[in-house]
Design a protein around this motif. Structure first.
Motif, PDB file in Angstrom:
ATOM      1  N   ALA A 176       0.832  -1.205   0.000  1.00 32.01           N
ATOM      2  CA  ALA A 176       0.000   0.000   0.000  1.00 32.01           C
ATOM      3  C   ALA A 176       0.866   1.255   0.000  1.00 32.01           C
ATOM      4  O   ALA A 176       0.563   2.239  -0.695  1.00 32.01           O
ATOM      5  CB  ALA A 176      -0.926  -0.007   1.216  1.00 32.01           C
ATOM      6  N   ALA A 177       1.955   1.218   0.759  1.00 29.29           N
ATOM      7  CA  ALA A 177       2.862   2.378   0.817  1.00 29.29           C
ATOM      8  C   ALA A 177       3.483   2.647  -0.550  1.00 29.29           C
ATOM      9  O   ALA A 177       3.622   3.802  -0.967  1.00 29.29           O
ATOM     10  CB  ALA A 177       3.957   2.143   1.857  1.00 29.29           C
ATOM     11  N   PHE A 178       3.860   1.580  -1.253  1.00 32.52           N
ATOM     12  CA  PHE A 178       4.426   1.752  -2.594  1.00 32.52           C
ATOM     13  C   PHE A 178       3.422   2.438  -3.520  1.00 32.52           C
ATOM     14  O   PHE A 178       3.776   3.362  -4.264  1.00 32.52           O
ATOM     15  CB  PHE A 178       4.833   0.401  -3.170  1.00 32.52           C
ATOM     16  N   LEU A 179       2.175   1.983  -3.504  1.00 28.95           N
ATOM     17  CA  LEU A 179       1.143   2.574  -4.355  1.00 28.95           C
ATOM     18  C   LEU A 179       0.898   4.035  -4.004  1.00 28.95           C
ATOM     19  O   LEU A 179       0.770   4.897  -4.887  1.00 28.95           O
ATOM     20  CB  LEU A 179      -0.153   1.775  -4.226  1.00 28.95           C
ATOM     21  N   ILE A 180       0.853   4.337  -2.730  1.00 35.95           N
ATOM     22  CA  ILE A 180       0.556   5.702  -2.281  1.00 35.95           C
ATOM     23  C   ILE A 180       1.719   6.641  -2.591  1.00 35.95           C
ATOM     24  O   ILE A 180       1.520   7.757  -3.080  1.00 35.95           O
ATOM     25  CB  ILE A 180       0.234   5.693  -0.782  1.00 35.95           C
ATOM     26  N   ARG A 181       2.928   6.191  -2.306  1.00 31.32           N
ATOM     27  CA  ARG A 181       4.099   7.039  -2.567  1.00 31.32           C
ATOM     28  C   ARG A 181       4.295   7.291  -4.057  1.00 31.32           C
ATOM     29  O   ARG A 181       4.900   8.291  -4.445  1.00 31.32           O
ATOM     30  CB  ARG A 181       5.348   6.397  -1.969  1.00 31.32           C
ATOM     31  N   ASN A 182       3.793   6.404  -4.884  1.00 30.55           N
ATOM     32  CA  ASN A 182       3.935   6.554  -6.333  1.00 30.55           C
ATOM     33  C   ASN A 182       2.604   6.864  -7.017  1.00 30.55           C
ATOM     34  O   ASN A 182       2.476   6.698  -8.231  1.00 30.55           O
ATOM     35  CB  ASN A 182       4.519   5.274  -6.932  1.00 30.55           C
ATOM     36  N   ALA A 183       1.629   7.319  -6.246  1.00 28.69           N
ATOM     37  CA  ALA A 183       0.286   7.535  -6.793  1.00 28.69           C
ATOM     38  C   ALA A 183       0.295   8.486  -7.982  1.00 28.69           C
ATOM     39  O   ALA A 183      -0.380   8.239  -8.998  1.00 28.69           O
ATOM     40  CB  ALA A 183      -0.650   8.063  -5.701  1.00 28.69           C
ATOM     41  N   ASP A 184       1.048   9.582  -7.893  1.00 31.76           N
ATOM     42  CA  ASP A 184       1.088  10.555  -8.984  1.00 31.76           C
ATOM     43  C   ASP A 184       1.777   9.997 -10.222  1.00 31.76           C
ATOM     44  O   ASP A 184       1.467  10.404 -11.345  1.00 31.76           O
ATOM     45  CB  ASP A 184       1.800  11.833  -8.535  1.00 31.76           C
ATOM     46  N   ARG A 185       2.707   9.090 -10.052  1.00 39.72           N
ATOM     47  CA  ARG A 185       3.438   8.528 -11.182  1.00 39.72           C
ATOM     48  C   ARG A 185       2.665   7.393 -11.856  1.00 39.72           C
ATOM     49  O   ARG A 185       2.816   7.160 -13.051  1.00 39.72           O
ATOM     50  CB  ARG A 185       4.813   8.020 -10.724  1.00 39.72           C
ATOM     51  N   LEU A 186       1.830   6.700 -11.080  1.00 39.05           N
ATOM     52  CA  LEU A 186       1.103   5.559 -11.616  1.00 39.05           C
ATOM     53  C   LEU A 186      -0.312   5.902 -12.067  1.00 39.05           C
ATOM     54  O   LEU A 186      -0.898   5.175 -12.875  1.00 39.05           O
ATOM     55  CB  LEU A 186       1.044   4.442 -10.564  1.00 39.05           C
ATOM     56  N   GLY A 187      -0.871   6.969 -11.527  1.00 35.09           N
ATOM     57  CA  GLY A 187      -2.264   7.289 -11.830  1.00 35.09           C
ATOM     58  C   GLY A 187      -3.231   6.526 -10.938  1.00 35.09           C
ATOM     59  O   GLY A 187      -4.247   5.998 -11.395  1.00 35.09           O
ATOM     60  N   ILE A 188      -2.935   6.469  -9.631  1.00 32.89           N
ATOM     61  CA  ILE A 188      -3.771   5.750  -8.673  1.00 32.89           C
ATOM     62  C   ILE A 188      -5.040   6.548  -8.366  1.00 32.89           C
ATOM     63  O   ILE A 188      -4.983   7.747  -8.076  1.00 32.89           O
ATOM     64  CB  ILE A 188      -3.003   5.484  -7.364  1.00 32.89           C
ATOM     65  N   TYR A 189      -6.174   5.887  -8.421  1.00 35.24           N
ATOM     66  CA  TYR A 189      -7.464   6.503  -8.073  1.00 35.24           C
ATOM     67  C   TYR A 189      -7.684   6.410  -6.566  1.00 35.24           C
ATOM     68  O   TYR A 189      -7.920   7.398  -5.884  1.00 35.24           O
ATOM     69  CB  TYR A 189      -8.564   5.785  -8.848  1.00 35.24           C
ATOM     70  N   TYR A 190      -7.616   5.170  -6.026  1.00 33.72           N
ATOM     71  CA  TYR A 190      -7.690   4.981  -4.582  1.00 33.72           C
ATOM     72  C   TYR A 190      -7.100   3.630  -4.223  1.00 33.72           C
ATOM     73  O   TYR A 190      -6.907   2.757  -5.077  1.00 33.72           O
ATOM     74  CB  TYR A 190      -9.119   5.110  -4.038  1.00 33.72           C
ATOM     75  N   VAL A 191      -6.810   3.448  -2.930  1.00 35.68           N
ATOM     76  CA  VAL A 191      -6.255   2.208  -2.386  1.00 35.68           C
ATOM     77  C   VAL A 191      -7.105   1.810  -1.179  1.00 35.68           C
ATOM     78  O   VAL A 191      -7.447   2.668  -0.358  1.00 35.68           O
ATOM     79  CB  VAL A 191      -4.784   2.388  -1.950  1.00 35.68           C
ATOM     80  N   ILE A 192      -7.450   0.527  -1.087  1.00 39.30           N
ATOM     81  CA  ILE A 192      -8.155   0.022   0.093  1.00 39.30           C
ATOM     82  C   ILE A 192      -7.303  -1.080   0.717  1.00 39.30           C
ATOM     83  O   ILE A 192      -6.834  -1.985   0.015  1.00 39.30           O
ATOM     84  CB  ILE A 192      -9.540  -0.561  -0.248  1.00 39.30           C
ATOM     85  N   TRP A 193      -7.126  -0.973   2.019  1.00 42.41           N
ATOM     86  CA  TRP A 193      -6.312  -1.969   2.732  1.00 42.41           C
ATOM     87  C   TRP A 193      -6.652  -1.944   4.214  1.00 42.41           C
ATOM     88  O   TRP A 193      -6.697  -0.873   4.824  1.00 42.41           O
ATOM     89  CB  TRP A 193      -4.825  -1.699   2.512  1.00 42.41           C
ATOM     90  N   ASN A 194      -6.925  -3.125   4.753  1.00 39.87           N
ATOM     91  CA  ASN A 194      -7.026  -3.310   6.205  1.00 39.87           C
ATOM     92  C   ASN A 194      -8.051  -2.381   6.849  1.00 39.87           C
ATOM     93  O   ASN A 194      -7.770  -1.683   7.822  1.00 39.87           O
ATOM     94  CB  ASN A 194      -5.648  -3.112   6.842  1.00 39.87           C
ATOM     95  N   ARG A 195      -9.258  -2.360   6.249  1.00 39.02           N
ATOM     96  CA  ARG A 195     -10.393  -1.576   6.763  1.00 39.02           C
ATOM     97  C   ARG A 195     -10.222  -0.070   6.589  1.00 39.02           C
ATOM     98  O   ARG A 195     -10.882   0.717   7.264  1.00 39.02           O
ATOM     99  CB  ARG A 195     -10.654  -1.887   8.239  1.00 39.02           C
ATOM    100  N   GLN A 196      -9.306   0.331   5.719  1.00 36.64           N
ATOM    101  CA  GLN A 196      -9.077   1.749   5.465  1.00 36.64           C
ATOM    102  C   GLN A 196      -9.054   2.003   3.955  1.00 36.64           C
ATOM    103  O   GLN A 196      -8.678   1.111   3.180  1.00 36.64           O
ATOM    104  CB  GLN A 196      -7.755   2.201   6.073  1.00 36.64           C
ATOM    105  N   ILE A 197      -9.463   3.194   3.549  1.00 38.13           N
ATOM    106  CA  ILE A 197      -9.416   3.574   2.147  1.00 38.13           C
ATOM    107  C   ILE A 197      -8.648   4.887   2.015  1.00 38.13           C
ATOM    108  O   ILE A 197      -8.784   5.783   2.860  1.00 38.13           O
ATOM    109  CB  ILE A 197     -10.838   3.706   1.545  1.00 38.13           C
TER     110      ILE A 197
END
Length: 339
Positions: A293-314
């Motif tokens: 999840a940290a990888f996706l969030i830290r690279n959200a602008d580079r990958l084009g992430i819309y949202y991430v859901i993990w462990n009861r959190q979004i």
């Protein structure tokens, strides 16, 4: 096919419906049940973000202490300079008087005083006293001037030292704040349990980026490596980047039926296990989910992430982490949706 895997293949309930139940501060997360061996251990674990925060705080405290010691020495040297200046000021009248007398008559010597003396003993006393006064004042003047010069030089060097230490202290304080922000970005200590890497690999920028920083709409044109379906080029790029970053456990992307991102080929579910889906139950599986999840969030602008859901959190780029409630609590996988 396992029951969790069948659940993944059924249509997902709308994420936006679940957003109506979003709550405020992130709570501490308890381990879910159903222990299942992950069958995977990392050879070399990267540094934990909480360890980095502790190290930065220790470095800041040390730098601050050293700075205070140097500032104290700086004040002591300044006091020495002031004392030397006061001593010089006290000596100046005597020195000026002697200098004036020497200018008018020349240095007072035994022969000059003897000519003006009525008795030999008077001459010797006067000559000795005046000569001693000259020598004492000249010596004092030299010593005080030398002490003042040494103090000024020492203070000058210490001023430079204090500037460097102030810069170091400021840098340590900034790095401590940045480390705290980095932990908050990935959910905070309560959410991660401190089990999250300090850094993530930098992802390559995804295709479809527009000149104004947005993302072009994409259709399902690429073969999904995880199913027989199709996904978007941006989803395929994110899939490859996550794998390249070292996250190679089970994953499923395209899923037919239902609304939202999976049937559009714009989402992937990253399991914590090498096969199928089971909730995290130990530090290895929890940290795997945290780091992914940290990888996706830290690279959200580079990958084009819309949202991430993990462990009861979004997590959304605009709002950060919020509590999530839905048909799946996402304790067995990290969900990734793409723009």
């Amino acid at each position: 096919m396992t029951a969790p895997l069948r659940r993944w293949l059924t249509p997902a309930v709308a994420v936006l419906t679940a957003l109506a139940i979003l709550a405020g501060p992130t709570p501490a997360i308890a381990a879910p049940s159903t222990p299942t061996p992950s069958g995977h251990e990392e050879d070399e674990e990267p540094e934990l973000l909480t360890d980095v925060i502790e190290l930065r705080n220790r470095q800041y405290a040390k730098a601050k202490s050293q700075l205070e010691k140097s500032k104290k020495r700086q004040r002591e040297f300044a006091l020495e300079i002031r004392r030397a200046e006061e001593d010089l000021e006290a000596l100046r009248p005597q020195v000026s008087q002697i200098a004036a007398q020497s200018y008018r008559t020349g240095r007072i010597g035994a022969a000059a005083i003897l000519l003006d003396s009525k008795a030999p003993d008077t001459f010797l006393k006067r000559a000795s006293a005046l000569d001693e006064l000259n020598m004492v004042n000249a010596q004092k003047l030299s010593e005080v001037t030398s002490a003042k010069t040494r103090a000024e030089r020492a203070k000058l060097e210490l001023d430079g030292e204090v500037r460097e230490q102030q810069k170091l202290t400021n840098d340590m304080a900034r790095e401590s704040r940045e480390a705290e922000k980095a932990l908050a970005l990935v959910g905070g200590k309560g959410f991660t349990g401190g089990l999250v890497s300090a850094e993530s690999p930098v992802a390559r920028i995804a295709p479809g980026r527009t000149a104004d920083g947005g993302w072009r709409p994409e259709g399902r044109t690429e073969d999904d490596p995880t199913t027989s379906g199709l996904i978007t080029p941006r989803t395929l790029h994110a899939y490859k980047e996550v794998r390249r970053a070292g996250f190679k456990r089970f994953v499923g992307c395209y899923r037919p039926g239902g609304p939202w991102e999976h049937p559009k080929g714009k989402a992937c579910d990253w399991s914590l296990q090498n096969s199928g889906f089971s909730p995290w139950y130990n530090n290895d599986t929890r940290r795997y989910g945290n780091d992914l999840a940290a990888f996706l969030i830290r690279n959200a602008d580079r990958l084009g992430i819309y949202y991430v859901i993990w462990n009861r959190q979004i997590w959304f780029p605009a709002t950060g982490w919020k509590s999530y409630s839905g048909p799946s609590d996402h304790t067995d996988h990290v969900h990734m949706s793409m723009l």
